[in-house]
Design a protein around this motif. Structure first.
Motif, PDB file in Angstrom:
ATOM      1  N   TYR A   1       0.922   7.515  -0.541  1.00 37.55           N
ATOM      2  CA  TYR A   1       0.357   8.765  -0.936  1.00 37.55           C
ATOM      3  C   TYR A   1      -0.723   8.203  -2.036  1.00 37.55           C
ATOM      4  O   TYR A   1      -0.838   7.230  -2.707  1.00 37.55           O
ATOM      5  N   THR A   2      -2.047   8.990  -1.720  1.00 35.17           N
ATOM      6  CA  THR A   2      -3.172   8.449  -2.445  1.00 35.17           C
ATOM      7  C   THR A   2      -3.555   9.319  -3.696  1.00 35.17           C
ATOM      8  O   THR A   2      -4.229   9.135  -4.341  1.00 35.17           O
ATOM      9  N   LYS A   3      -3.158  10.665  -3.694  1.00 36.46           N
ATOM     10  CA  LYS A   3      -3.470  11.742  -4.310  1.00 36.46           C
ATOM     11  C   LYS A   3      -4.975  12.277  -4.410  1.00 36.46           C
ATOM     12  O   LYS A   3      -5.672  12.990  -4.986  1.00 36.46           O
ATOM     13  N   THR A   4      -5.650  11.345  -3.367  1.00 36.18           N
ATOM     14  CA  THR A   4      -7.147  12.035  -3.230  1.00 36.18           C
ATOM     15  C   THR A   4      -7.249  13.175  -2.359  1.00 36.18           C
ATOM     16  O   THR A   4      -8.357  13.865  -2.509  1.00 36.18           O
TER      17      THR A   4
ATOM     18  N   MET B   1       0.769  -1.077   0.025  1.00 39.48           N
ATOM     19  CA  MET B   1      -0.018   0.098  -0.137  1.00 39.48           C
ATOM     20  C   MET B   1       0.930   1.249   0.035  1.00 39.48           C
ATOM     21  O   MET B   1       1.849   1.379   0.796  1.00 39.48           O
ATOM     22  N   LYS B   2       0.453   2.095  -0.690  1.00 38.76           N
ATOM     23  CA  LYS B   2       1.254   3.456  -1.004  1.00 38.76           C
ATOM     24  C   LYS B   2       0.909   4.504  -0.022  1.00 38.76           C
ATOM     25  O   LYS B   2      -0.390   4.509   0.249  1.00 38.76           O
TER      26      LYS B   2
ATOM     27  N   THR C   1     -10.181  15.630   2.346  1.00 34.33           N
ATOM     28  CA  THR C   1      -9.728  14.456   2.790  1.00 34.33           C
ATOM     29  C   THR C   1     -11.249  13.630   3.376  1.00 34.33           C
ATOM     30  O   THR C   1     -12.104  14.351   3.481  1.00 34.33           O
TER      31      THR C   1
END
Length: 190
Positions: free
Chosen positions: A4-7, A1-2, A13
């Motif tokens: 950073y999600t970029k969401t 799992m990274k 959030t």
């Protein structure tokens, strides 16, 4: 799992439960400040202090994660369709609050009675306690404002209040333990 999600790139959030809110939302500010407090407690724990203090701080840090989770949960989605709590963790209990009170009473018994306000400082470890106390008071103010709009677990707010007191007494006790000077604030009379 990274990591950073970029969401969140557009300034929003997700709360626990999926609701998206702006990153400047009072709820985010509340649990973010609790997280900041937790980091300062880690800094205090990393100092050369008695292991008993470190053990208490670890328990406090765990409770702050609980408070952060409570604050990060959308109250409208706090209960699942099954009727169970979305947060499947222990709550802040009266015993958690009593532990802080007992620790304060124990430390206070070794200290001279307070006759004046004291100036923060005297030793870096003591200063870290005072910074944590101030961050805790800010976390309490933010959580109190949030609670006025969207009530949450009452013990979480009580815990933050008691924790700031604990951090003040810990600062005084560490001043004593480290043989640092406690400077009293004595206002000049005019």
């Amino acid at each position: 799992m990274k990591i950073y999600t970029k969401t969140g790139d557009l300034g929003t959030t997700a709360l626990f439960g999926g609701t998206r809110v702006p990153k400047h939302h009072m709820r985010i500010d509340s649990y973010g400040t609790v997280d900041e407090l937790n980091a300062f407690l880690g800094l205090i724990r990393d100092q050369p202090i008695d292991q008993a203090y470190k053990n208490t701080i670890i328990k406090i840090q765990e409770n702050l994660f609980t408070i952060g989770a409570i604050l990060a949960t959308d109250p409208e989605k706090a209960t699942l369709k099954s009727g169970k709590d979305r947060l499947n963790i222990e709550k802040i209990t009266a015993e958690d609050i009593q532990l802080l009170e007992q620790e304060m009473d124990t430390m206070d018994a070794a200290l001279a009675p307070m006759t004046h306000f004291v100036l923060p400082g005297g030793h870096p470890t003591v200063s870290f306690c005072h910074i944590a106390r101030c961050v805790c008071r800010r976390a309490e103010r933010l959580a109190s404002a949030l609670n006025a709009i969207e009530p949450f677990e009452p013990n979480a707010l009580i815990y933050l209040n008691r924790l700031s007191d604990y951090l003040f007494v810990l600062a005084r006790k560490l001043t004593y333990d480290l043989k640092a000077e406690e400077l009293k604030w004595i206002p000049e009379k005019t």
